[in-house]
Design a protein around this motif. Structure first.
Motif, PDB file in Angstrom:
ATOM      1  N   HIS A 180       0.388   6.249   4.555  1.00 28.44           N
ATOM      2  CA  HIS A 180      -0.892   6.166   3.838  1.00 28.44           C
ATOM      3  C   HIS A 180      -0.736   5.423   2.510  1.00 28.44           C
ATOM      4  O   HIS A 180      -1.441   4.443   2.246  1.00 28.44           O
ATOM      5  CB  HIS A 180      -1.436   7.583   3.606  1.00 28.44           C
ATOM      6  CG  HIS A 180      -2.741   7.630   2.882  1.00 28.44           C
ATOM      7  ND1 HIS A 180      -3.931   7.955   3.497  1.00 28.44           N
ATOM      8  CD2 HIS A 180      -3.053   7.390   1.590  1.00 28.44           C
ATOM      9  CE1 HIS A 180      -4.908   7.911   2.609  1.00 28.44           C
ATOM     10  NE2 HIS A 180      -4.398   7.577   1.446  1.00 28.44           N
ATOM     11  N   HIS A 227      -1.932   1.430   1.315  1.00 21.91           N
ATOM     12  CA  HIS A 227      -2.707   1.072   0.117  1.00 21.91           C
ATOM     13  C   HIS A 227      -2.146  -0.156  -0.599  1.00 21.91           C
ATOM     14  O   HIS A 227      -2.855  -0.769  -1.396  1.00 21.91           O
ATOM     15  CB  HIS A 227      -2.695   2.223  -0.887  1.00 21.91           C
ATOM     16  CG  HIS A 227      -3.719   3.285  -0.664  1.00 21.91           C
ATOM     17  ND1 HIS A 227      -5.058   3.013  -0.525  1.00 21.91           N
ATOM     18  CD2 HIS A 227      -3.603   4.639  -0.616  1.00 21.91           C
ATOM     19  CE1 HIS A 227      -5.716   4.167  -0.383  1.00 21.91           C
ATOM     20  NE2 HIS A 227      -4.860   5.170  -0.433  1.00 21.91           N
ATOM     21  N   GLU A 284      -9.493   4.119   1.040  1.00 18.33           N
ATOM     22  CA  GLU A 284      -9.084   5.366   1.704  1.00 18.33           C
ATOM     23  C   GLU A 284      -9.327   5.354   3.212  1.00 18.33           C
ATOM     24  O   GLU A 284      -8.554   5.954   3.971  1.00 18.33           O
ATOM     25  CB  GLU A 284      -9.773   6.563   1.044  1.00 18.33           C
ATOM     26  CG  GLU A 284      -9.481   6.701  -0.464  1.00 18.33           C
ATOM     27  CD  GLU A 284      -7.999   6.730  -0.814  1.00 18.33           C
ATOM     28  OE1 GLU A 284      -7.160   6.970   0.091  1.00 18.33           O
ATOM     29  OE2 GLU A 284      -7.677   6.512  -1.993  1.00 18.33           O
ATOM     30  N   ALA A 329      -6.319   3.238   4.549  1.00 17.07           N
ATOM     31  CA  ALA A 329      -5.025   3.920   4.374  1.00 17.07           C
ATOM     32  C   ALA A 329      -4.938   5.106   5.330  1.00 17.07           C
ATOM     33  O   ALA A 329      -3.878   5.397   5.897  1.00 17.07           O
ATOM     34  CB  ALA A 329      -4.848   4.370   2.925  1.00 17.07           C
ATOM     35  N   TYR A 357     -11.963   9.805   3.500  1.00 20.44           N
ATOM     36  CA  TYR A 357     -10.701   9.600   4.221  1.00 20.44           C
ATOM     37  C   TYR A 357     -10.918   9.681   5.743  1.00 20.44           C
ATOM     38  O   TYR A 357     -10.566   8.773   6.488  1.00 20.44           O
ATOM     39  CB  TYR A 357      -9.675  10.654   3.803  1.00 20.44           C
ATOM     40  CG  TYR A 357      -9.150  10.494   2.393  1.00 20.44           C
ATOM     41  CD1 TYR A 357      -9.955  10.763   1.288  1.00 20.44           C
ATOM     42  CD2 TYR A 357      -7.840  10.082   2.156  1.00 20.44           C
ATOM     43  CE1 TYR A 357      -9.467  10.622  -0.006  1.00 20.44           C
ATOM     44  CE2 TYR A 357      -7.349   9.946   0.857  1.00 20.44           C
ATOM     45  CZ  TYR A 357      -8.165  10.222  -0.215  1.00 20.44           C
ATOM     46  OH  TYR A 357      -7.679  10.074  -1.486  1.00 20.44           O
TER      47      TYR A 357
HETATM   48 ZN    ZN Z   1      -5.310   7.123  -0.261  1.00 22.60          ZN
END
Ligand code: ZN
Ligand code: ARG
Length: 463
Positions: A309, A313, A332, A335, A387
């Motif tokens: 993750h 990014h 987000e 990622a 997310y």
């Molecule tokens: Zn993140």
């Protein structure tokens, strides 16, 4: 002839009135984040930090370029300033609101000119409260400057918005028994007085203010080289305790994980790699070239998912940055989706399986479905919906356009906007351009409409 010249002179005089630079970059979520009237090219941060007293002192030198004639300009900064020089001349300054410093040079600055700003300061960052918040995290043996969206105001003056990225030299002198970690490459470590060591870090690709970090403490620091020849620096807080093995077994795999992500997204955009594990925070942050992880991610065993993750990014967030904070899905959602790709690569479940499981685990009446990943509001920027639903939106796109177009979209996105910033609308347009399919409705449903989408991220297909 003469008349023509007179008109030109008049016109340039008319546009010449110096005006104050705007106090913000125009971001509706954070109106005072960033500043108008100039663009920063480079920050040189040179500090001394004493953990025993949380005393931080030194100078930051900002190399910028004016974008208008300036009678004054702002810096985002919360610490106590003793002096500011603009192009070597002492300047007047005052705090106009918490975390917002107004600088008035002795003479107005011309448009489109380089300008050098030297800010001298000293303070106790953990005591500085801005809008009810303190991002600086004091630890028993040091401190962490690790946070998002605001982080810089507690340790260096800046134009604090992702639309104004810059390169960095971060040099911090600390007592010999602690380390000082930051982004990029450790250019050198020097000693000029007994008991103190200065750590000089350099980050050579444009970098977000919030992705610029400092970690001081009793870390175990390991310096190695990746198979591709990049510096690979990791640091572990010994207080991580019995999960130290799991932390290392995860973070030491960073070069392998980056190699996998590069096979999906295109070339890794930066010059160094690494990771820092600390007991002093509760989340992880994608510090450029060197993410920072709470030790909590590793208490139950290895967690390469969080490593995938944070390193995803590096492409989505650090290299391609947000045009506005409302575009946080671009960070987000992707990622989080990278965690699915890594899982599939590890043969621990395909992206489609993981997405289906997330979709099925939130009942339709769960408040989760009320947060819009495409515009969550400042208070919900890091809500689960950004997310998880954000990652489902990415899977829904993959379902709609097919694998070939999907990966072409991702790779074109990171190549086209590398080192720059972009917005959700740009992504939607690119997805339509590459796939040749109308996709407005898909993004409207997944990013901008409250409620659980009736069709899951894998479409009508059942797994
Ligand atoms: Zn993140
Ligand atoms: N971008 C970080 C991450 O994904 C989240 C930072 C959350 N910020 C915070 N103050 N909790 O992983």
């Amino acid at each position: 002839m003469t008349t023509g010249i007179a008109i030109v002179l008049l016109a340039s005089t008319a546009s010449a009135a110096p005006a104050p630079g705007a106090p913000g970059a125009g971001d509706p979520y954070y109106p005072y984040a960033g500043n108008g009237g100039y663009d920063v090219a480079h920050y040189d941060i040179r500090l001394t930090y004493q953990p025993a007293t949380d005393q931080l002192a030194g100078t930051t030198t900002i190399l910028a370029r004016t974008t208008q004639e300036l009678s004054s300009f702002d810096l985002d900064f919360g610490l106590h300033v003793s002096a500011i020089r603009v192009d070597n001349v002492p300047a007047a300054f005052r705090t106009v609101r918490e975390g917002e410093l107004e600088v008035t040079p002795a003479k107005p600055l011309a448009k489109n000119q380089p300008v050098t700003v030297v800010v001298t300061y000293a303070d106790t960052p953990s005591k500085v409260v801005i809008d009810g918040y303190t991002a600086w995290k004091k630890t028993p043996d040091g401190a962490l400057a690790v946070d998002e969206p605001q982080n810089s105001q507690w340790w260096y003056p800046a134009s604090d918005h992702p639309t104004d990225k810059a390169t960095y030299d971060v040099s911090v002198e600390v007592p010999d028994d602690v380390a000082a970690l930051s982004n990029g490459t450790l250019v050198r470590k020097t000693k000029q007085r007994a008991g103190w060591t200065r750590w000089n870090w350099r980050s050579t690709q444009s970098q977000n203010t919030y992705a610029t970090t400092l970690e001081v403490g009793k870390f175990e620091v390991n310096q190695a080289t990746t198979p591709g020849g990049q510096p690979f620096v990791t640091a572990y807080d010994p207080a991580t305790g019995e999960s130290l093995g799991a932390a290392k077994a995860s973070v030491e795999r960073t070069p392998e994980i980056i190699e996998f992500l590069a096979s999906q997204f295109g070339e890794y955009p930066f010059e160094a790699q690494g990771g820092v594990v600390s007991t002093g925070l509760t989340f992880a942050l994608e510090a450029q070239t060197r993410p920072v992880y709470s030790n909590k991610f590793f208490v139950a065993g290895t967690n390469t998912s969080v490593v995938a993750h944070e390193n995803a990014h590096q492409w989505f967030g650090d290299s391609v940055s947000l045009g506005r904070w409302s575009d946080i899905w671009l960070n987000e959602g992707f990622a989080s989706y990278a965690e699915y790709l890594w899982s599939e690569h590890q043969r621990e479940g395909t992206a489609a399986e993981l997405a289906q499981y997330v979709y099925d685990s939130y009942p339709a009446d769960d408040p989760f479905w009320q947060v819009l990943p495409g515009d969550p509001g400042a208070a919900n920027q890091f809500d689960d919906a950004v997310y998880d639903r954000g990652a489902l939106a990415v899977q829904a796109l993959r379902t709609a356009v097919g694998d070939d177009a999907f990966f072409t979209i991702l790779r074109t996105w990171v190549a086209r906007h590398r080192g720059d910033d972009a917005r959700i609308g740009d992504f939607v347009a690119l997805a339509e351009e590459v796939s040749g399919k109308p996709l407005q409705q898909l993004f409207q449903t997944w990013l901008f409409t409250a409620g659980k989408p009736a069709t899951g991220p894998n479409g009508a297909a059942t797994l």
